[in-house]
Scaffold this motif. Structure first.
Motif, PDB file in Angstrom:
ATOM      1  N   SER A  30       0.825  -1.213   0.000  1.00 25.04           N
ATOM      2  CA  SER A  30       0.000   0.000   0.000  1.00 25.04           C
ATOM      3  C   SER A  30       0.857   1.261   0.000  1.00 25.04           C
ATOM      4  CB  SER A  30      -0.985   0.005   1.166  1.00 25.04           C
ATOM      5  OG  SER A  30      -0.317   0.056   2.390  1.00 25.04           O
ATOM      6  N   GLU A  31       2.022   1.218   0.630  1.00 25.09           N
ATOM      7  CA  GLU A  31       2.929   2.371   0.592  1.00 25.09           C
ATOM      8  C   GLU A  31       3.517   2.547  -0.810  1.00 25.09           C
ATOM      9  OE1 GLU A  31       4.839   2.888   4.980  1.00 25.09           O
ATOM     10  OE2 GLU A  31       5.270   0.976   3.986  1.00 25.09           O
ATOM     11  N   VAL A  32       3.859   1.444  -1.458  1.00 27.03           N
ATOM     12  CA  VAL A  32       4.358   1.513  -2.842  1.00 27.03           C
ATOM     13  C   VAL A  32       3.271   2.112  -3.731  1.00 27.03           C
ATOM     14  CG1 VAL A  32       5.104   0.167  -4.852  1.00 27.03           C
ATOM     15  CG2 VAL A  32       5.989  -0.388  -2.565  1.00 27.03           C
ATOM     16  N   ASP A  33       2.037   1.648  -3.566  1.00 22.59           N
ATOM     17  CA  ASP A  33       0.929   2.171  -4.363  1.00 22.59           C
ATOM     18  C   ASP A  33       0.713   3.661  -4.109  1.00 22.59           C
ATOM     19  OD1 ASP A  33       0.531  -0.328  -5.468  1.00 22.59           O
ATOM     20  OD2 ASP A  33      -1.187  -0.818  -4.198  1.00 22.59           O
ATOM     21  N   GLU A  34       0.821   4.068  -2.865  1.00 19.52           N
ATOM     22  CA  GLU A  34       0.661   5.489  -2.528  1.00 19.52           C
ATOM     23  C   GLU A  34       1.725   6.328  -3.229  1.00 19.52           C
ATOM     24  OE1 GLU A  34       0.472   8.477   1.361  1.00 19.52           O
ATOM     25  OE2 GLU A  34       0.586   6.310   1.681  1.00 19.52           O
ATOM     26  N   ILE A  35       2.946   5.844  -3.263  1.00 20.87           N
ATOM     27  CA  ILE A  35       4.030   6.544  -3.951  1.00 20.87           C
ATOM     28  C   ILE A  35       3.726   6.650  -5.443  1.00 20.87           C
ATOM     29  CG2 ILE A  35       6.442   6.292  -4.695  1.00 20.87           C
ATOM     30  CD1 ILE A  35       7.005   5.228  -1.810  1.00 20.87           C
ATOM     31  N   ILE A  36       3.299   5.555  -6.045  1.00 21.81           N
ATOM     32  CA  ILE A  36       2.988   5.567  -7.480  1.00 21.81           C
ATOM     33  C   ILE A  36       1.849   6.545  -7.775  1.00 21.81           C
ATOM     34  CG2 ILE A  36       2.123   4.185  -9.427  1.00 21.81           C
ATOM     35  CD1 ILE A  36       3.646   1.777  -8.113  1.00 21.81           C
ATOM     36  N   ARG A  37       0.806   6.523  -6.943  1.00 26.58           N
ATOM     37  CA  ARG A  37      -0.323   7.450  -7.138  1.00 26.58           C
ATOM     38  C   ARG A  37       0.140   8.893  -6.999  1.00 26.58           C
ATOM     39  NH1 ARG A  37      -2.867   3.746  -3.605  1.00 26.58           N
ATOM     40  NH2 ARG A  37      -2.819   5.331  -1.979  1.00 26.58           N
ATOM     41  N   TYR A  42      -2.184   8.500 -11.194  1.00 25.16           N
ATOM     42  CA  TYR A  42      -3.097   7.386 -11.431  1.00 25.16           C
ATOM     43  C   TYR A  42      -3.889   7.108 -10.151  1.00 25.16           C
ATOM     44  CZ  TYR A  42      -0.778   5.852 -15.786  1.00 25.16           C
ATOM     45  OH  TYR A  42      -0.283   5.773 -17.058  1.00 25.16           O
ATOM     46  N   THR A  43      -5.155   6.698 -10.309  1.00 27.00           N
ATOM     47  CA  THR A  43      -5.914   6.182  -9.177  1.00 27.00           C
ATOM     48  C   THR A  43      -5.504   4.724  -8.974  1.00 27.00           C
ATOM     49  OG1 THR A  43      -7.725   5.341 -10.530  1.00 27.00           O
ATOM     50  CG2 THR A  43      -7.901   7.646  -9.762  1.00 27.00           C
ATOM     51  N   GLN A  44      -5.919   4.136  -7.861  1.00 26.23           N
ATOM     52  CA  GLN A  44      -5.596   2.726  -7.633  1.00 26.23           C
ATOM     53  C   GLN A  44      -6.211   1.847  -8.715  1.00 26.23           C
ATOM     54  OE1 GLN A  44      -3.363   1.875  -5.270  1.00 26.23           O
ATOM     55  NE2 GLN A  44      -3.354  -0.146  -6.217  1.00 26.23           N
ATOM     56  N   ASP A  45      -7.453   2.149  -9.105  1.00 30.21           N
ATOM     57  CA  ASP A  45      -8.105   1.379 -10.177  1.00 30.21           C
ATOM     58  C   ASP A  45      -7.349   1.506 -11.493  1.00 30.21           C
ATOM     59  OD1 ASP A  45     -10.076   0.424  -8.494  1.00 30.21           O
ATOM     60  OD2 ASP A  45     -11.564   1.928  -9.107  1.00 30.21           O
ATOM     61  N   GLU A  46      -6.846   2.704 -11.779  1.00 28.82           N
ATOM     62  CA  GLU A  46      -6.082   2.908 -13.019  1.00 28.82           C
ATOM     63  C   GLU A  46      -4.754   2.158 -12.984  1.00 28.82           C
ATOM     64  OE1 GLU A  46      -7.687   7.330 -14.378  1.00 28.82           O
ATOM     65  OE2 GLU A  46      -6.118   7.196 -12.836  1.00 28.82           O
ATOM     66  N   ILE A  47      -4.123   2.096 -11.825  1.00 26.87           N
ATOM     67  CA  ILE A  47      -2.889   1.307 -11.694  1.00 26.87           C
ATOM     68  C   ILE A  47      -3.196  -0.158 -11.993  1.00 26.87           C
ATOM     69  CG2 ILE A  47      -1.146   0.438 -10.084  1.00 26.87           C
ATOM     70  CD1 ILE A  47      -1.306   3.196  -8.661  1.00 26.87           C
ATOM     71  N   GLU A  48      -4.255  -0.670 -11.390  1.00 31.29           N
ATOM     72  CA  GLU A  48      -4.658  -2.070 -11.627  1.00 31.29           C
ATOM     73  C   GLU A  48      -4.946  -2.311 -13.110  1.00 31.29           C
ATOM     74  OE1 GLU A  48      -4.370  -4.270  -9.188  1.00 31.29           O
ATOM     75  OE2 GLU A  48      -3.995  -2.727  -7.671  1.00 31.29           O
ATOM     76  N   GLU A  49      -5.581  -1.351 -13.753  1.00 28.61           N
ATOM     77  CA  GLU A  49      -5.881  -1.460 -15.183  1.00 28.61           C
ATOM     78  C   GLU A  49      -4.595  -1.522 -16.013  1.00 28.61           C
ATOM     79  OE1 GLU A  49      -7.885   1.501 -18.392  1.00 28.61           O
ATOM     80  OE2 GLU A  49      -9.028   1.198 -16.541  1.00 28.61           O
ATOM     81  N   GLN A  50      -3.610  -0.695 -15.662  1.00 30.72           N
ATOM     82  CA  GLN A  50      -2.324  -0.703 -16.372  1.00 30.72           C
ATOM     83  C   GLN A  50      -1.627  -2.057 -16.211  1.00 30.72           C
ATOM     84  OE1 GLN A  50      -1.278   1.719 -18.427  1.00 30.72           O
ATOM     85  NE2 GLN A  50      -3.159   2.821 -17.952  1.00 30.72           N
TER      86      GLN A  50
END
Length: 117
Positions: A30-37, A42-50
């Motif tokens: 979740s911290e990695v995802d927060e950094i990417i966002r 990107y939203t979390q859903d958009e990251i998942e889509e990518q």
């Protein structure tokens, strides 16, 4: 001129490596995802889509919804190169993410990683 190999790698192939690096040092996905966002907009859903689309790394950054202007505050060395001195824009974005994940793995607090004032 030939593109650097990392540009053609899928984001989905790099993403687990980013997570593994963080988790190895006691940090979380979740911290990695927060950094990417924060970095890309990107939203979390958009990251998942990518990830599902197997988007290549170059496209992932070139199509980022909002590259955070505070990313220019990221300084330091990744792979022996100062991120602030990288001239090629896409490579600089890739190295910004690498640097942020390095900071996460080194135990830096999220507010410092995300350059919060």
């Amino acid at each position: 001129m030939t593109k650097h190999r990392i540009y053609t790698m899928s984001f989905a192939s790099v993403y687990p490596l980013l997570i593994a690096k963080a988790e190895k040092k006691g940090r979380t996905k979740s911290e990695v995802d927060e950094i990417i966002r924060w970095l890309t907009g990107y939203t979390q859903d958009e990251i998942e889509e990518q990830l599902i689309k197997q988007t290549d790394y170059e496209t992932f950054f070139n199509e980022a919804p909002f590259l955070n202007p505070a990313r220019k505050l990221i300084k330091g060395v990744v792979c022996g190169v100062r991120v602030e001195d990288i001239e090629e824009p896409t490579m600089q974005e890739i190295r910004y993410l690498d640097k942020l994940i390095d900071e996460l793995a080194k135990g830096k607090s999220m507010d410092k990683i995300l350059r919060e004032q």
